[in-house]
Design a protein around this motif. Structure first.
Motif, PDB file in Angstrom:
ATOM      1  N   ARG A   1     112.526  20.312 -22.958  1.00 24.43           N
ATOM      2  CA  ARG A   1     111.548  19.064 -22.551  1.00 24.43           C
ATOM      3  C   ARG A   1     110.333  19.841 -22.426  1.00 24.43           C
ATOM      4  O   ARG A   1     109.177  19.188 -22.642  1.00 24.43           O
ATOM      5  CB  ARG A   1     111.990  18.221 -21.682  1.00 24.43           C
ATOM      6  N   PHE A   2     110.310  21.242 -21.735  1.00 23.63           N
ATOM      7  CA  PHE A   2     108.936  21.914 -21.474  1.00 23.63           C
ATOM      8  C   PHE A   2     108.945  23.069 -22.420  1.00 23.63           C
ATOM      9  O   PHE A   2     109.486  24.020 -22.075  1.00 23.63           O
ATOM     10  CB  PHE A   2     109.167  22.018 -19.768  1.00 23.63           C
ATOM     11  N   SER A   3     107.983  23.046 -23.385  1.00 23.39           N
ATOM     12  CA  SER A   3     107.895  24.060 -24.155  1.00 23.39           C
ATOM     13  C   SER A   3     107.493  25.551 -23.322  1.00 23.39           C
ATOM     14  O   SER A   3     106.617  25.386 -22.538  1.00 23.39           O
ATOM     15  CB  SER A   3     106.802  23.703 -25.143  1.00 23.39           C
ATOM     16  N   GLY A   4     108.034  26.409 -23.890  1.00 17.51           N
ATOM     17  CA  GLY A   4     107.762  27.651 -23.069  1.00 17.51           C
ATOM     18  C   GLY A   4     108.631  28.097 -21.907  1.00 17.51           C
ATOM     19  O   GLY A   4     108.322  29.349 -21.351  1.00 17.51           O
ATOM     20  N   LEU A   5     109.481  27.194 -21.607  1.00 20.05           N
ATOM     21  CA  LEU A   5     110.114  27.411 -20.121  1.00 20.05           C
ATOM     22  C   LEU A   5     111.571  28.142 -20.435  1.00 20.05           C
ATOM     23  O   LEU A   5     112.288  27.602 -21.166  1.00 20.05           O
ATOM     24  CB  LEU A   5     110.448  26.042 -19.427  1.00 20.05           C
ATOM     25  N   THR A   6     111.794  29.205 -19.779  1.00 20.77           N
ATOM     26  CA  THR A   6     113.081  29.915 -19.696  1.00 20.77           C
ATOM     27  C   THR A   6     113.609  29.781 -18.105  1.00 20.77           C
ATOM     28  O   THR A   6     112.726  30.235 -17.213  1.00 20.77           O
ATOM     29  CB  THR A   6     112.987  31.055 -20.353  1.00 20.77           C
ATOM     30  N   ILE A   7     114.687  29.311 -17.755  1.00 20.47           N
ATOM     31  CA  ILE A   7     115.483  29.157 -16.828  1.00 20.47           C
ATOM     32  C   ILE A   7     116.399  30.059 -16.343  1.00 20.47           C
ATOM     33  O   ILE A   7     117.370  30.250 -17.260  1.00 20.47           O
ATOM     34  CB  ILE A   7     116.044  27.843 -16.399  1.00 20.47           C
ATOM     35  N   LYS A   8     116.127  31.206 -15.630  1.00 24.63           N
ATOM     36  CA  LYS A   8     117.114  32.436 -15.482  1.00 24.63           C
ATOM     37  C   LYS A   8     118.114  32.019 -14.326  1.00 24.63           C
ATOM     38  O   LYS A   8     119.161  32.735 -14.487  1.00 24.63           O
ATOM     39  CB  LYS A   8     116.272  33.474 -14.890  1.00 24.63           C
ATOM     40  N   ASP A   9     117.932  31.174 -13.230  1.00 29.80           N
ATOM     41  CA  ASP A   9     118.681  30.966 -12.254  1.00 29.80           C
ATOM     42  C   ASP A   9     118.270  29.691 -11.748  1.00 29.80           C
ATOM     43  O   ASP A   9     117.067  29.366 -11.890  1.00 29.80           O
ATOM     44  CB  ASP A   9     118.973  32.106 -11.391  1.00 29.80           C
ATOM     45  N   TYR A  10     119.150  29.096 -10.962  1.00 22.58           N
ATOM     46  CA  TYR A  10     118.696  27.776 -10.438  1.00 22.58           C
ATOM     47  C   TYR A  10     119.809  27.363  -9.430  1.00 22.58           C
ATOM     48  O   TYR A  10     120.893  28.050  -9.175  1.00 22.58           O
ATOM     49  CB  TYR A  10     118.839  26.639 -11.580  1.00 22.58           C
ATOM     50  N   SER A  11     119.462  26.518  -8.507  1.00 22.21           N
ATOM     51  CA  SER A  11     120.273  25.980  -7.397  1.00 22.21           C
ATOM     52  C   SER A  11     119.996  24.662  -7.316  1.00 22.21           C
ATOM     53  O   SER A  11     118.488  24.106  -7.130  1.00 22.21           O
ATOM     54  CB  SER A  11     120.154  26.669  -6.008  1.00 22.21           C
ATOM     55  N   ILE A  12     120.717  23.465  -6.914  1.00 17.83           N
ATOM     56  CA  ILE A  12     120.340  22.042  -6.679  1.00 17.83           C
ATOM     57  C   ILE A  12     121.130  21.640  -5.485  1.00 17.83           C
ATOM     58  O   ILE A  12     122.483  21.776  -5.326  1.00 17.83           O
ATOM     59  CB  ILE A  12     120.757  21.248  -7.910  1.00 17.83           C
ATOM     60  N   ASP A  13     120.447  21.236  -4.425  1.00 22.80           N
ATOM     61  CA  ASP A  13     120.916  21.094  -3.079  1.00 22.80           C
ATOM     62  C   ASP A  13     121.017  19.458  -2.778  1.00 22.80           C
ATOM     63  O   ASP A  13     120.064  18.904  -3.399  1.00 22.80           O
ATOM     64  CB  ASP A  13     120.613  21.531  -2.007  1.00 22.80           C
ATOM     65  N   ASN A  14     121.828  18.849  -2.114  1.00 25.36           N
ATOM     66  CA  ASN A  14     121.993  17.393  -1.754  1.00 25.36           C
ATOM     67  C   ASN A  14     122.275  16.636  -3.023  1.00 25.36           C
ATOM     68  O   ASN A  14     121.835  15.411  -2.854  1.00 25.36           O
ATOM     69  CB  ASN A  14     120.888  17.089  -1.017  1.00 25.36           C
TER      70      ASN A  14
ATOM     71  N   TYR B   1     114.301  26.683  -9.165  1.00 24.05           N
ATOM     72  CA  TYR B   1     114.342  27.713 -10.548  1.00 24.05           C
ATOM     73  C   TYR B   1     113.678  28.772 -10.696  1.00 24.05           C
ATOM     74  O   TYR B   1     112.611  28.926 -10.288  1.00 24.05           O
ATOM     75  CB  TYR B   1     113.830  26.593 -11.690  1.00 24.05           C
ATOM     76  N   GLN B   2     114.503  29.814 -10.999  1.00 22.76           N
ATOM     77  CA  GLN B   2     113.940  31.087 -11.386  1.00 22.76           C
ATOM     78  C   GLN B   2     113.491  30.936 -12.593  1.00 22.76           C
ATOM     79  O   GLN B   2     114.393  30.893 -13.447  1.00 22.76           O
ATOM     80  CB  GLN B   2     114.867  32.294 -11.222  1.00 22.76           C
ATOM     81  N   ILE B   3     112.181  31.392 -13.150  1.00 21.79           N
ATOM     82  CA  ILE B   3     111.858  30.884 -14.537  1.00 21.79           C
ATOM     83  C   ILE B   3     110.904  32.055 -14.933  1.00 21.79           C
ATOM     84  O   ILE B   3     110.386  32.775 -14.165  1.00 21.79           O
ATOM     85  CB  ILE B   3     110.894  29.572 -14.373  1.00 21.79           C
ATOM     86  N   SER B   4     110.644  31.682 -16.373  1.00 17.97           N
ATOM     87  CA  SER B   4     109.572  32.429 -17.086  1.00 17.97           C
ATOM     88  C   SER B   4     109.046  31.403 -17.861  1.00 17.97           C
ATOM     89  O   SER B   4     109.744  30.548 -18.584  1.00 17.97           O
ATOM     90  CB  SER B   4     110.041  33.491 -18.031  1.00 17.97           C
ATOM     91  N   ILE B   5     107.746  31.489 -17.967  1.00 19.67           N
ATOM     92  CA  ILE B   5     106.554  30.492 -18.893  1.00 19.67           C
ATOM     93  C   ILE B   5     105.659  31.443 -20.002  1.00 19.67           C
ATOM     94  O   ILE B   5     105.138  32.080 -19.281  1.00 19.67           O
ATOM     95  CB  ILE B   5     105.947  29.574 -17.914  1.00 19.67           C
ATOM     96  N   SER B   6     106.200  31.012 -21.107  1.00 18.24           N
ATOM     97  CA  SER B   6     105.450  31.513 -21.967  1.00 18.24           C
ATOM     98  C   SER B   6     104.263  31.043 -22.727  1.00 18.24           C
ATOM     99  O   SER B   6     103.430  31.832 -23.414  1.00 18.24           O
ATOM    100  CB  SER B   6     106.472  32.044 -23.192  1.00 18.24           C
ATOM    101  N   ASN B   7     103.974  29.991 -22.433  1.00 17.05           N
ATOM    102  CA  ASN B   7     102.800  29.262 -23.106  1.00 17.05           C
ATOM    103  C   ASN B   7     101.758  28.652 -22.219  1.00 17.05           C
ATOM    104  O   ASN B   7     100.692  27.769 -22.630  1.00 17.05           O
ATOM    105  CB  ASN B   7     103.223  28.459 -24.220  1.00 17.05           C
TER     106      ASN B   7
END
Length: 627
Positions: free
Chosen positions: A465-478, A490-496
């Motif tokens: 859904r989000f162009s250029g987004l790469t998620i390397k790691d994540y956590s979701i609480d509650n 989210y640990q991310i990289s955005i390319s655009n």
């Protein structure tokens, strides 16, 4: 009853005030000109047009007939070949489809399998129709007839209407009331004949409670049918509706019928929880084990709710009436509240209508505080109402007279977003996004999240859904604790989101929160803006740039506030060394904005869009070696 009905019809014949005029349309009589038509001159952008809509109430037969002819002008107009209409139980539907093939008119009947009727209440049915073989150039006729008086007659639709006409034959034995809705008023060339010509398409804009509140139409209620030896009164007052609901087999009787099936749940709740507030939350969660079938109603399907509970699946009324029974067993004072959902239109205090009611919730009273409850939504905590229920006012039903109750909420859609990113030499942004979501923001997240079979599927969808987004790691609480905010990181990289133009590097710091489309496009709005609930978004975007770059240009900050100070936007920029911090706060502090406030909202969003489009500009550091 049949003999009484025949007597009524015979008496009605004696009382007719017939309208002698030529019908504006004859079912199935399509001319070549209509089929050759390629655009509607009244609106050349129209994808389809209603050439004629004609409704007639025949008092002699106590029947209503509607005939409608539609022309499809563009491919997108084929969507108007599927629609639904309300009726009484006994309804006759017929349709014809006309296409021009090699200069000849080809005609096709609409078959029974293209028509589906579903029961909404004892006297209210919904008919769904799919017109076959519809394409650009098609003209189709649809006609339906049912016994009784129409619920409503619309003069306006989402496509233009060239001619619409309603005729009502008078009778001294039937007393009814009509109410004009919308901003287009029909002419009345003769008594009980109402005509609208060249009606523009209704333009639906963002944040509207329901088009049914504003689209041009008549709404009808039968007040009474009276003839010698027979009398029946209908929706004459909200108090009388309260009485009829209490006496109804599928409402009042369903509430008071046996609730022994809830005894074990009652014991479990009382053993674990002492306070009424805790017991209410536990009761809501217990009833949620019954799956909602996504149908709206104020009536149970059977006089006893135990069957639906055992089946594990029920309509909205059955689920919330079960909740009512359980709270009663826990000795918590509570009453049902009937309402009209947002998509169904507002209830009018001055025009009582039982047919307008399509949903029921529960009002519990604890320490003189009213708590509105709905147990249909699995991921919504007790004390929050679904968006569909936030529709101004509902009617609390009790044993004496009912009363109005506000369907507003003090909950909001509250979201905090934190970006901590670093720009690398390849113009990618790397780092972390952190969210905190409360109330409706948390509910919406949970509801969306549980649509996926796993966290991995959710993450994959997020990246798509989000162009250029790469998620390397994540956590979701509650995620499962409905009483707490959702916190996702989210640990991310955005390319655009960074662009190079010559020696300039352009960075958009708003990233995935950028607003680039104004939801308020119309020059003038003739109906209120209704957000349903308050909204607040707070974003901090912190970006570190490489040491070999310098910040050369940042946009100017803005602060805009509506005159009543309820709504505001703040955007600010700060730099410290090679760090840029952008703060963005949008506060929608009211649920409802009137028409004279529309221009302020429109300008507010225009300012946001313009500011969000302005980049931060950085350039390589100029030193002696580079000169």
């Amino acid at each position: 009853m049949k003999r009484k009905y025949l007597l009524l019809l015979a008496l009605l014949v004696l009382s007719l005030n017939l309208v002698s005029a030529k019908d504006p349309i004859k079912f199935g009589k399509v001319n070549l000109e209509d089929l050759q038509m390629t655009q509607y001159d009244g609106d050349t952008s129209a994808v389809a047009v209603v050439l004629c809509k004609y409704g007639e109430f025949n008092a002699a037969e106590f029947k209503f007939t509607l005939t409608q002819r539609v022309k499809i002008l563009k491919k997108a107009g084929t969507a108007y070949s599927e629609f639904s209409f309300p009726s009484r139980e006994s309804v006759t539907v017929r349709g014809r489809v006309f296409n021009l093939v090699n200069g000849e008119i080809e005609e096709e009947k609409v078959k029974k399998e293209n028509i589906f009727k579903e029961k909404v209440t004892d006297s209210y049915y919904r008919n769904n129709i799919a017109i076959p073989n519809v394409k650009v150039g098609t003209v189709y006729d649809i006609q339906y007839t049912f016994e009784g008086f129409p619920f409503e007659f619309g003069f306006q639709q989402y496509i233009p209407v060239k001619h619409s006409e309603l005729r009502i034959e008078e009778s001294q034995y039937v007393r009814f009331r009509k109410r004009n809705v919308g901003f287009i008023y029909p002419t009345s060339p003769k008594n009980n004949v109402f005509v609208c010509k060249n009606v523009p398409a209704f333009k639906k804009e963002a944040f509207i409670s329901s088009s049914k509140n504003y689209i041009a139409k008549f709404e009808f209620d039968i007040l009474e049918i009276s003839y010698p030896g027979y009398y029946k009164s209908y929706s004459t007052s909200w108090e009388s509706i309260n009485d009829r609901l209490n006496d109804n087999t599928y409402f009042g009787d369903a509430i008071h019928n046996g609730s022994m099936y809830l005894n074990d749940i009652k014991k479990e709740i009382l053993a674990k929880y002492n306070s009424p507030e805790e017991q209410i939350k536990a009761a809501v969660e217990a009833i949620k084990t019954v799956q909602w079938d996504h149908s709206y109603s104020i009536y149970a399907n059977t006089p006893s709710l135990s069957g639906a509970y055992k089946d594990g699946k029920a309509n909205a009324a059955e689920i919330n009436l079960m909740l009512l029974q359980l709270l009663n067993k826990l000795d918590i004072e509570c009453k049902p509240v009937v309402l009209s959902t947002r998509s169904n239109g507002l209830l009018n205090p001055y025009y009582p209508s039982q047919g307008k009611l399509n949903y029921v919730i529960v009002c519990a009273m604890v320490n003189e505080k009213e708590i509105l409850l709905d147990a249909t939504e699995k991921y919504m905590p007790a004390g929050m109402l679904p968006y569909r229920c936030l529709n101004d006012q509902g009617r609390l039903v009790n044993k004496t007279n009912g009363r109005w109750i506000d369907l507003k909420t003090n909950k909001k859609d509250h979201k905090i977003i934190m970006y901590k990113l670093t720009l690398d030499d390849n113009l990618n942004l790397n780092g972390e996004i952190e969210y905190a979501r409360t109330d409706y923001a948390a509910y919406n997240f949970r509801d969306d999240y549980h649509e996926f079979a796993s966290e991995e599927e959710y993450i994959t969808d997020l990246e798509s859904r989000f162009s250029g987004l790469t998620i390397k790691d994540y956590s979701i609480d509650n995620i499962e604790d409905l009483t707490k905010p959702i916190k996702d990181r989210y640990q991310i990289s955005i390319s655009n989101k960074v662009e190079k133009v010559g020696d300039m590097i352009l960075i958009n710091p708003f990233l995935f929160e950028q607003v680039d489309d104004n939801p308020f496009k119309m020059e003038k709005r003739e109906y209120p803006v209704d957000f349903g609930y308050k909204r607040e978004k707070f974003m901090i975007s912190k970006i570190e740039i490489p040491d070999n770059y310098q910040i050369t240009e940042i946009p100017k900050p803005i602060r805009a506030v509506l005159p009543d100070k309820s709504t505001s936007v703040l955007i600010n920029y700060q730099t410290l060394g090679n760090s840029i911090t952008v703060t963005y706060r949008l506060k929608i502090g009211k649920q409802l904005y009137l028409m004279d406030e529309y221009a302020y909202l429109q300008q507010l969003y225009k300012a946001i869009i313009e500011k969000h489009a302005e980049p931060i500009i950085i350039k390589p550091v100029q030193n002696e070696a580079s000169l």
